[in-house]
Design an enzyme around this catalytic site. Structure first.
Site, PDB file in Angstrom:
ATOM      1  CG  LEU A   1     -11.209  -0.545  15.308  1.00 36.43           C
ATOM      2  CD1 LEU A   1     -11.859   0.677  15.907  1.00 36.43           C
ATOM      3  CD2 LEU A   1     -11.420  -1.622  13.875  1.00 36.43           C
TER       4      LEU A   1
ATOM      5  CE1 TYR B   1      -0.361   3.768  27.320  1.00 34.81           C
ATOM      6  CE2 TYR B   1      -2.388   3.259  28.681  1.00 34.81           C
ATOM      7  CZ  TYR B   1      -1.688   2.799  26.953  1.00 34.81           C
ATOM      8  OH  TYR B   1      -1.016   1.647  26.761  1.00 34.81           O
TER       9      TYR B   1
ATOM     10  NE  ARG C   1      -1.074   2.042  16.734  1.00 36.58           N
ATOM     11  CZ  ARG C   1      -1.266   0.775  16.665  1.00 36.58           C
ATOM     12  NH1 ARG C   1      -1.481   0.388  15.869  1.00 36.58           N
ATOM     13  NH2 ARG C   1       0.120   0.161  17.918  1.00 36.58           N
TER      14      ARG C   1
END
Length: 333
Positions: free
Chosen positions: A206, A56, A208
């Site tokens: 959710l 990330y 994204r």
């Protein structure tokens, strides 16, 4: 804060975890100070599970978490790290590497960036098609014995791989997408995990932001969602129509669509911990409100009618990425 245990052998963590990915990558620019403030707010609220990946932001997210924890301390915090995804300087993807030697290398860098001596939950981001899962888990088991990691997890793998991995070393949890519109794990993967005593950390609760009630249908977005089939063309229109149904149910519950969506995932079992990808304190506050939402049988029935399995239009990842996902060999939507 309610606590939930990740599987038979895993740690006890908060009923909601904080997914930190968006603070560094995939969803456009993020504010560093706001990100750190959000982590601190999560800790203050009783969240004890922080989820990240060494890829990330090419290590940025781990360094961010390390900085945030340096100001607060490591006590009672459980850090979950995914490894193995390979990227180039242009941030493109170039495969996965779960060879034992590579795992040790990845781990060494993660420990340094996070400023910790051990990682609570360590997992390959995807199944490496060139390395038997037994070799990967065996190498991780050696690291458990050495004290560098505490628990072994998996991510986005199918039932057969889960069984093979668990036969080598107890698996604490499977991290996998699970939401009102991504329910493929219910057919085979979730029953297998429950049979073996493996918990679920559910990301994408959710979808994204698609079912958060905040999506503004901006078709010009330049982040990851621009490539997601569910955010494209007629698929987006169909999926936003589903959100209208969710909003109507949420109004009856007295909560926001996002809160109901998170509460639904949490209501599917005490062995499931939703990960919320809040990048800002206001979104975190809204997500925490899901803990107060009480879904009755009437609410659950209405949600089941509005969101039957397979209701979403479009696959949850582009085809090129689905090809690397062992969980999709049997999973549905």
């Amino acid at each position: 804060m309610e606590k939930r245990k990740l599987g038979t052998t895993g740690p006890t963590v908060s009923a909601i975890g904080l997914g930190c990915m968006g603070m560094s990558d995939f969803y456009g620019p993020a504010d560093r100070s706001e990100s750190i403030a959000t982590v601190h707010a999560a800790l203050d609220a009783g969240i004890t599970l922080l989820d990240t990946g060494d890829f990330y932001g090419m290590g940025h997210n781990e360094m961010l978490i390390g900085e945030a924890l340096a100001a607060r301390g490591r006590d009672n915090v459980r850090i979950s790290v995914k490894f193995g995804a390979l990227r180039d300087p242009a941030k493109n993807w170039s495969g996965y590497d779960s060879r034992p030697a590579a795992i040790k290398n990845f781990l060494a860098y993660s420990l340094q960036r996070l400023r910790v001596e051990t990682i609570d939950l360590y997992r390959p981001a995807r199944l490496d098609p060139d390395v038997p899962i037994e070799e990967t888990v065996g190498a991780m088991a050696d690291m458990v014995k050495a004290g560098w990691i505490r628990h072994i997890g998996l991510s986005e793998v199918g039932a057969e791989t889960i069984r093979r991995a668990h036969a080598v070393h107890p698996i604490s949890d499977l991290q996998i997408e699970y939401s009102l519109i991504s329910r493929g794990i219910e057919d085979d993967i979730l029953p297998t995990c429950r049979e073996l005593g493996i918990g679920i950390t559910a990301y994408g609760v959710l979808s994204r932001g698609l079912i958060s009630g905040h999506w503004n249908a901006d078709r010009g977005t330049k982040d990851f969602r621009a490539m997601s089939p569910r955010f494209q063309g007629s698929n987006l229109d169909a999926n936003l129509a589903l959100v209208d149904s969710l909003r109507a149910i949420a109004d009856g519950v007295g909560a926001s669509p996002a809160q109901v969506a998170i509460a639904w995932v949490a209501a599917q079992g005490k062995d499931i911990v939703p990960l919320v990808g809040a990048r800002r304190r206001d979104r975190l506050t809204e997500a925490l409100g899901a803990l107060e939402v009480k879904l009755t049988e009437k609410h659950l029935t209405a949600l089941a009618k509005a969101f039957p399995p397979g209701a979403a239009a479009g696959a949850r990842y582009p085809e090129a990425q689905l090809a690397h996902m062992d969980s999709e060999k049997r999973a549905g939507a």
